[in-house]
Design an enzyme around this catalytic site. Sequence first.
Site, mmCIF file in Angstrom:
data_model
loop_
_atom_site.group_PDB
_atom_site.id
_atom_site.type_symbol
_atom_site.label_atom_id
_atom_site.label_comp_id
_atom_site.label_asym_id
_atom_site.label_seq_id
_atom_site.Cartn_x
_atom_site.Cartn_y
_atom_site.Cartn_z
ATOM 1 N N ASP A 133 0.850 -1.169 0.000
ATOM 2 C CA ASP A 133 0.000 0.000 0.000
ATOM 3 C C ASP A 133 0.894 1.230 0.000
ATOM 4 O OD1 ASP A 133 -2.562 -0.502 0.020
ATOM 5 O OD2 ASP A 133 -2.961 -0.029 2.102
ATOM 6 N N ASP A 181 -4.096 -2.060 5.045
ATOM 7 C CA ASP A 181 -4.592 -1.568 6.328
ATOM 8 C C ASP A 181 -6.103 -1.466 6.354
ATOM 9 O OD1 ASP A 181 -4.822 0.419 4.530
ATOM 10 O OD2 ASP A 181 -3.670 1.928 5.617
ATOM 11 N N ASP A 241 -8.807 -4.333 1.988
ATOM 12 C CA ASP A 241 -7.611 -5.108 1.650
ATOM 13 C C ASP A 241 -7.729 -6.563 2.093
ATOM 14 O OD1 ASP A 241 -6.237 -2.954 0.551
ATOM 15 O OD2 ASP A 241 -5.564 -2.281 2.518
#
Length: 1158
Positions: free
Chosen positions: A458, A779, A783
Site C-alpha cells: 500500500d 490496512d 484489503d
Amino acid sequence: MGDVANSSVGHHAKNQQHGANRAGGFGCTLPELRSLMELRGAEALQKIQETYGDVSGLCKRLKTSPTEGLSDNVTDLEKRRQIYGQNFIPPKKPKTFLQLVWEALQDVTLIILEIAAIISLGLSFYAPPGEQSDACGNVSAGAEDEGEAEAGWIEGAAILLSVICVVLVTAFNDWSKEKQFRGLQSRIEQEQKFQVIRKGQVIQVPVAELVVGDIAQIKYGDLLPADGVLIQGNDLKIDESSLTGESDHVRKAVDKDPMLLSGTHVMEGSGRMVVTAVGVNSQTGIIFTLLGASGEEEEKKEKKAKKQDGAVAMEMQPLKSAEGGEMEEREKKKANGPKKEKSVLQGKLTKLAVQIGKAGLVMSAFTVVILVIYFVIHNFVIGGRTWLSNCTPVYVQYFVKFFIIGVTVLVVAVPEGLPLAVTISLAYSVKKMMKDNNLVRHLDACETMGNATAICSDKTGTLTTNRMTVVQSYVGDTHYKEIPDPNNLNPKILDLLVHAISINSAYTTKVLPPEKEGALPRQVGNKTECALLGFVLDLKQDFQPVRDQIPEQKLYKVYTFNSVRKSMSTVICMPDGGFRLFSKGASEILLKKCTNILNNNGELRSFRPRDRDEMVKKIIEPMACDGLRTICIAYRDFSAGQEPEWDNENEIVGELTCIAVVGIEDPVRPEVPEAIRKCQRAGITVRMVTGDNINTARAIAAKCGIIQPGEDFLCLEGKEFNRRIRNEKGEIEQDRLDKVWPKLRVLARSSPTDKHTLVKGIIDSTIGEQRQVVAVTGDGTNDGPALKKADVGFAMGIAGTDVAKEASDIILTDDNFSSIVKAVMWGRNVYDSISKFLQFQLTVNVVAVIVAFTGACITQDSPLKAVQMLWVNLIMDTFASLALATEPPTESLLLRKPYGRDKPLISRTMMKNILGHAIYQLTVIFTLLFAGEVMFDIDSGRNAPLHSPPSEHYTIIFNTFVLMQLCNEINARKIHGERNVFEGIFSNPIFCSIVLGTFGIQIVIVQFGGKPFSCAPLTIEQWLWCLFIGIGELVWGQVIATIPTSQLKFLKEAGHGPGKDEITDEEMAEDEEEIDHAERELRRGQILWFRGLNRIQTQMEVVSTFKRSGSFQGAVRRRSSVLSQLHDVTNISTPTHVILSAANPTSAAGNPGGESIP
C-alpha cells in the site's frame, strides 16, 4: 464449565437478581437483555418499543446517557461488571504438562524402544537353569563373573531412561510453545482497544473493560467487541457472516434493524451503540460456551490452528445456515482455517522425513534379519548343536539383543529432531521478530517470508508517514502554493469552506493540541480528514464551534466514504426548510459532478467540461506530480418544498458547486528508500498498489525508489489494468495477466478487487524459472481479500482496521515498510537454520546407520551400543536443533536471491558436504573398528560374548564418533560453501554453550559411564588421539570446500516440495478455482521430460503419418491433443511411466496410443 456458570447465572437472575437489579437500580435484568439480543429486525424493534418505549428509554433503564455516556466512576463500573458480567470469554484450559508427556509418548519409534527395553529387562532377571551346562555352547561364555551377569538389566534400564529424557524434552518444548502462544494471544488482546464515550469524552478503553451501558462509537473496519443496540447510525452496513453465514452485508438503522452483534464486522458507515451484553452473555459468548461445554477435540485443533486476534479470546465459528451453509463453510474454512495447510517448508520437510524414515526401516529390518540368520547358521549348522528347551531363554536373550540393535538403527535413522528444529527455529524467530515490530500470527508465515519474491505494498501509511498536511490549494480562481492568508479570501468562500470541512467529516476525527511543547498537533481519526481540519486551523478558523452548533444527531443524511464512491457527503437542514449537501472526494471524480465553481468574489460561475480539462492540466496534474493527493470540496443547495429522493445517490451528488481543490502532502518515510533498495538487492520486486491518482502514485514511487529513471516499467490505472487482462467477455485471462505483471510497478486508482486479481495472478503464474511467492501489505477493510490470498499478509498495527488484522499473517506494530525487510531476513534465517540442521543431522544419520549395519553384519554386534546411539541421537536431534536453529540472522542473508517455492531443501553444496564428511567419518570408524586394537595396543572388542564388560576398543570408537560430530556441528554452520565456519560464532551463546556442554557430558559418560553406557575409561593419550581425529573434521571441511560443486554432476538434490500426488482431496477442493494445479506441481524436470516425450511422440507420429502418406495435419492435430492432455495429468508415478487422462474423448480416439505411454 462456562455453560454451567451461564445457566446458574440465568437461574439466579430469575430468582434473586430481580431484587438485586432493582436494588442495583438498573431497570433491566440480565436474562431480559439476553433474550432481547436474540431478536432481529422488526421483532427487535417491536420488543424495544413495547418494553422501553425507544432506545433512549433503554439507556435510561441502564442509567446511561446516549450523548454523555457513563460517568466513569469505578464503583459504578464494578457494579455493572458484577451484575452483567465482564467482557471476557475464558479461553480453553491449556493442556497440562502430563497430557503433553502422554502425547510425546505416542511416538512409534519410542514405543518400539520401550517394548524392546522391557523385554530386555525381563530377560535379564530370568536366570535359566541350563546356564551352567555346556549344552548351550559358547552362548553363555564370558558370563563367569557373577557381578557382570547381574548387570544385564542396565542396558534395558538405560534405554528406558533415555526414552524418558527424549519424552520430557519434547513435552517441555510443546509446553513452552503453548505458553508462548498464549502470551502472544493475551498481548494481542490487551492491545485491542475500542472507542467509548464516558463523561462526554471520547476515550479508548481495552475491549475487556467494556461494560453494559457503555456508549461505544463504531466506525468502518471495526470488529464489534460486544452486543449492543444502535442509537444513531450513518449508512451503516455490517458483515454478519461470522454469525449467520450470510455473506451479504446487512443494513443497520435505528428505525429498521438496530441490533448489533459481537464478532461482526462494520463494512461501511459509522454510528454509536449502547452496549447491552458482554462476554459470555453476548451472542458470540453464548456460542462459545456451547462449544466449550461440548469440549470437542476438534475445537481445540481449530483454535490452535486459528491464532486469531478477534475481540473475543478466539474467532467466531460460523453457524451453518440452512441454505448458504455448506458453501459458506468452505469459504470459511479457507478464510479462517490455518491459512495454508502446510507451509512451503513443512511440505518439503515432511516429505524428506518420510523418505529417510523408510530407508531407516529397511536398513534396521535388514540388520535384524542378517544377525538372526548368522547366529542360527553359526550355532546350529556349523556348530552342529541342537536346540535344547532349557537353553531357549538364552537364545531368546540373543534375539532380543539383535532386535534392540535393529531398533537402534531405526532410531538413529529417523530424524525425529526435524519437527523439533523447525519448532525451535520458528518459535525463536517469532520471539525475536516481536522486537523488530513484527507480530507473527501464523508461525509458518515467518519462513514463507524468506522465500518472498514480490511485495505488493500500500502507499499510504506504509511507504509514507501517514501524517498528512494540506500544502497547496486552489480557492477562488487562485492557485496558492502555500497556505493562503485568510484575509485574502472572500469571507463567503471562507465560511463555506470551514463549514464544508467541519461538518462533512467524521466527528471522531479531530486535531488536538500537541502533548509536548514544540511537538506537532496530534491527529486523531482519519488522516485525510485531519489534514483538512488542520487546513481550517491554519486559516485561523476553528472547526469545533461549527460542530457544536450542528451536532452529529442533527445531520440529516450521511453518505460515508467507501472504496467505490471515493467520496463522502453530508446533508444538513437549512433554517429556511431547504437542505444543503457538502461533498468531498478524489478531485478527478468529484469535478466531473461539478457544474459550477465559486469565483474570487464568492459568486457562482458555470464550470463546463472544457474548464474542467483546463483545471486538470493546470492545477491538478502539477499538484499530483509533486506527489500530492488532490481533494475537491464542493456543495449543493436543495430548495425548500419537495424533499429529494435521498436513496438515489447519483442524482443527489451531482450538479455540485466546487468550493476549492486542495493538495495534501503525505511525506515518504525517511527509512523507506533504503529498505526498498535492500529488497531489490535481495531479489524481491516491490510493487505499489494504491487508490491514489496515477501522477501522485508515480511521484511517490520515484521518491521511494520503486521506479528508477531509465528502467522499463509500467505504471497503470485500475481501468487500464483491467482492460489489458480481460478478454472480450470480461473474464480475466492468466496469459494476458502474465504479459502485464512482470513489468508492472505501480497500480493506481485501483479497487480492492484489482489488488486481489493482481496478487492471485502473480501467485498462479507459471512463467519465469521459479514460481512467485507474494507478500501483501494492507490496512483497510477492503484489503482483506488480497491479504488472505497472499502467501504472507502484513496488516498495519496502528492504522489497520480489525478486518485487515484478522486476514493477515503478520502485524507490523509500527506500520513501517522497513520492518518487512526484517521479516524477510528472519524468514531466510529460519530456512537456513533448518538447512544447517539437516546437513548436520543427515551426516550423522548416514554414518551411524552404515556403521551399525556393517558392524552388526561383520562382527555380530553393533560397534555403537543402543544407549550410545540414543546419546548420539540426543546430540543430533535435540541439542543440535537448539544450537543450529538459534543462529541470529545477518545482513548478508539479504544479498542472495530468494529460494522460491520449488527449490529443494538440500542443495548440491549441502549434498557434497554430507557425503564428504560421511566418507571421512566412515573411513576413521572402520579403520578403528578393524585395526584399532593394533594401533592403540589394546584388547580387541570384536566378537565379545553377551554380557562381557565394556572394552576400551569400542569406547574409543564411540568417543571418536561423538567428537567428530561435535566438530562437524561447527562445519554445519555454513551451508553455501563458505570457508570461515567460525564467523560470528560468538554472537550465538546458545551454540557455544551447547557444544561445550556436550563435550563435558561426553567426558563424564566415557570416564564414569561404565556398564550402562558400555564405556571403559580412557587414558589421556587415547583422549588426545580421539580429539585429534575429531578436529580433523574441520580440516577436512576445508578440503571439501575446495572441490567445486559444479564438477560433481552426479549429486542429486533432495527435499523438493510435495508432488502432485500428495495433494489431498481437501486441498484440491479448495483449489478448484486456482489455476491448473498440475502445471504448478509438475516439477521442472518432469515438465522438461514431458516436452521431450512430446517431441518424440510428434516425430514418431509425423513419420508414421508420412508412411501412411496421410495428411500432415492429422499428426499436428494429435499433437495438440496430447498437449491438451498434459493439462490434466492425473498421476505421475515415475518418470518412466506416465498416465495421461484423455482431455476429451475425441482426442483419445484420435490418438489411441496417447493414453498410456510406456
